[in-house]
Design a protein around this motif. Structure first.
Motif, short mmCIF file in Angstrom:
data_model
loop_
_atom_site.label_atom_id
_atom_site.label_comp_id
_atom_site.label_asym_id
_atom_site.label_seq_id
_atom_site.Cartn_x
_atom_site.Cartn_y
_atom_site.Cartn_z
N LYS A 1 -11.78 -1.81 -8.63
CA LYS A 1 -11.33 -2.93 -7.82
C LYS A 1 -10.83 -4.07 -8.70
N LYS B 1 0.82 -1.20 0.00
CA LYS B 1 0.00 0.00 0.00
C LYS B 1 0.86 1.25 0.00
N PRO C 1 -10.50 -2.96 3.54
CA PRO C 1 -10.96 -4.35 3.55
C PRO C 1 -9.81 -5.36 3.58
N TRP C 2 -8.70 -5.00 2.97
CA TRP C 2 -7.60 -5.97 2.92
C TRP C 2 -6.95 -6.15 4.28
N MET D 1 -9.87 4.36 -1.50
CA MET D 1 -9.77 3.22 -0.60
C MET D 1 -8.65 2.29 -0.99
N ASN D 2 -8.08 2.51 -2.14
CA ASN D 2 -7.08 1.58 -2.64
C ASN D 2 -5.75 2.24 -2.94
#
Lengths: 329, 329
Positions: free
Chosen positions: A300, A56, B48-49, A95-96
């Motif tokens: 996603k 991340k 979520p991960w 979120m990613n």
DNA sequence: TTTCTTTTTGTAACCGCTTACATAATAACA
DNA sequence: TGTTATTATGTAAGCGGTTACAAAAAGAAA
């Protein structure tokens, strides 16, 4: 079995195993061999969630590419179809740990401009097989949004237009309508074609004669000539199912100009569920596609492809939801 | 913005935030309120991960439910269609700390038996709307595998039979065949119907007359009467496209018993790409569906639903790949 | 052989969350 | 009021990877 165990078996550090796993440069061929062997022996597969979490720190760079036509109308604060979709993308990107950039989808694509880009989302019905082939050639992870090209195997996220249309027609039939007309946009756009197919098939299954008219929704020219033609040849229908909400609203306006009342004389159902239809008079019955979700699912999926190198492309279709409002009985 | 930051703002520990997030019991209502407020204020969404990774200690319990018909032929070491699919599920389960149990899909379902089950995969074409409704009613996360029910909105993973069939037909047409027959199983199975639709549509698009025969592939009775009928009414076709590999092989056997040579006299193409077809004589041309992937995708989707409470169901269709072998020109 | 580069490897912190366990606060009871 | 049971909160150790940085090994140059 995790990377640490592998490291122990191979008598190296976890960092080295990780490097092998990621084809990093700085590993001597002898250790690489050794690790690879253990990896194979234990059929090691990496935990995708751990990988995602750990990596991340590096952001993923994704291009959101849209055709000029769509780009012109793209208002990121608005509630139009593609605005909401792009919003969904950007939300999911947040979120990613992905940074997105909206770029015009040109015809003469240039590999140079894609430096540092990890993946691409091609948004909208204007995406062609050429585009896809270009990105596949250079090995760029890719997901189509709101477009499907049957002849090219590539990941895509679309709405289930066929079943949505089918539902609409069945609903109208359940209201005892028989003269149900479909007014649609250009059928070379997959979305329209899909809905058209659903309309035709369902009409035929119910022994009703499908009748459709094509309307160029891009230029939004006067719809009266089309209606005139329809009235002359076919008469006044009992219900009209339109390809999308914009067309549906145009239909209603035009009907009104002929002093035909909606829904008393004719029921009208649209498709998409854009905000505008809710505040239209009469408020628009429609099949709502989860636009926001469409965007976030696409992002996603792209992330999945970038990080897990998923090999098999899939077509993801979202179910639509019928919303009965004032424009139909 | 992560759980630690939230904790700081709310002046509590991260454990407490986590507890609030997970509706854990042991939090006083005052602190819960306080945390909830901050959570709302910053529109916090959990990664979520990270969640998945951290909660890996708790396994997910999933039931793989198959109809009796399929269960009877299910050999987990075999290479038949559903064996490979279930293998794919179990493989993915391994990677996701999930334990699976294969259970017969009964007609009289019982909530009692589902104690401790976190999610369910309904595998195969025998799944009905009733089954789905039952699980939806009790709020059980659910994914259909190799089955799609247009009237019920539920997650599913299927193969793209329509486009696969379309590809097969186009291929045969490109070989200058015109008399192309389709032999299929019961059309109330979605998979067969989908392929059938693809066949018919593509024939019609090419101005060829579609001609199909239904064969009960479950009992595998003699196919000669069917062939006889076909020869009498329609004549000997140039090519036969079968619903699946089993039927295709049966077709070839039957043709041979009529002293008709494959592929010299008639080309035959199957669907599925099961192992057996590769070793058949002549080796079977087919559209390979990624069965293993189908299983693992379904499990992954299920996990997504269980953990992330994804609200919008989707239909995931896998692309098929044409494999030209000896049974067709 | 010594010194300086370059390449290879290892150590340890971190990603954002869960949770076992320890501790503090509160309630219940004698 | 002191003691114990109960409940609320915090601390810290993971989950399984990545990667900055340090250290060691290997190669090149002097």
């Amino acid at each position: 079995m995790n990377i640490r165990e592998i490291a122990k078996k191979a008598d190296v550090s976890i960092a080295t195993v990780s490097r092998v796993l990621n084809n990093s440069e700085n590993v001597s061929s002898s250790t690489r061999e050794k690790v690879l062997e253990i990896l194979k022996k234990y059929e090691f597969e990496m935990d995708p969630w751990a990988k995602r979490l750990a990596s991340k720190r590096n952001v993923t760079h994704v291009f959101i590419m849209v055709s000029r036509r769509i780009l012109r109308f793209l208002d990121l604060k608005g509630k139009e179809f593609y605005s909401v979709v792009v919003n969904g993308i950007q939300n999911a990107a947040n979120m990613n740990r992905s940074v997105t950039k909206i770029v015009e989808m040109e015809t003469n694509l240039d590999e140079e401009k894609l430096k540092g880009v990890d993946g691409v989302l091609l948004v909208g019905g204007d995406t062609t097989a050429e585009h896809v082939r270009f990105f596949k050639k250079i090995g760029m992870p890719l997901v189509l949004v709101d477009q499907y090209i049957p002849t090219v195997k590539v990941d895509c996220v679309v709405s289930n237009g066929y079943d949505g249309a089918s539902y609409a027609v069945k609903y109208l039939i359940s209201q005892h309508f028989k003269k149900i007309v479909h007014i649609h946009g250009f059928l070379n756009h997959f979305g329209f074609k899909d809905r058209y197919n659903g309309y035709v098939a369902t009409m035929e299954q119910n022994n009703l004669l499908p009748k459709d008219y094509e309307y160029n929704d891009e230029v939004m020219e006067d719809m009266k000539p089309l209606m005139d033609k329809m009235f002359n040849i076919y008469g006044v229908p009992e219900a009209i199912f339109a390809s999308n909400d914009s067309i549906a609203m145009k239909v209603i306006e035009t009907l009104m100009s002929f002093h035909i009342k909606v829904p008393e004389d004719v029921s009208v159902i649209g498709f998409d569920g854009i905000e505008k239809g809710k505040h239209f008079t009469p408020s628009l019955s429609t099949l709502k596609v989860p636009m926001h979700e469409m965007g976030s699912l696409a992002l996603k999926r792209l992330i999945d492809i970038v990080y897990n190198q998923d090999v098999y492309p899939v077509k993801i279709s979202l179910f639509t939801e019928f919303i009965k409002r004032g424009s139909s009985i």
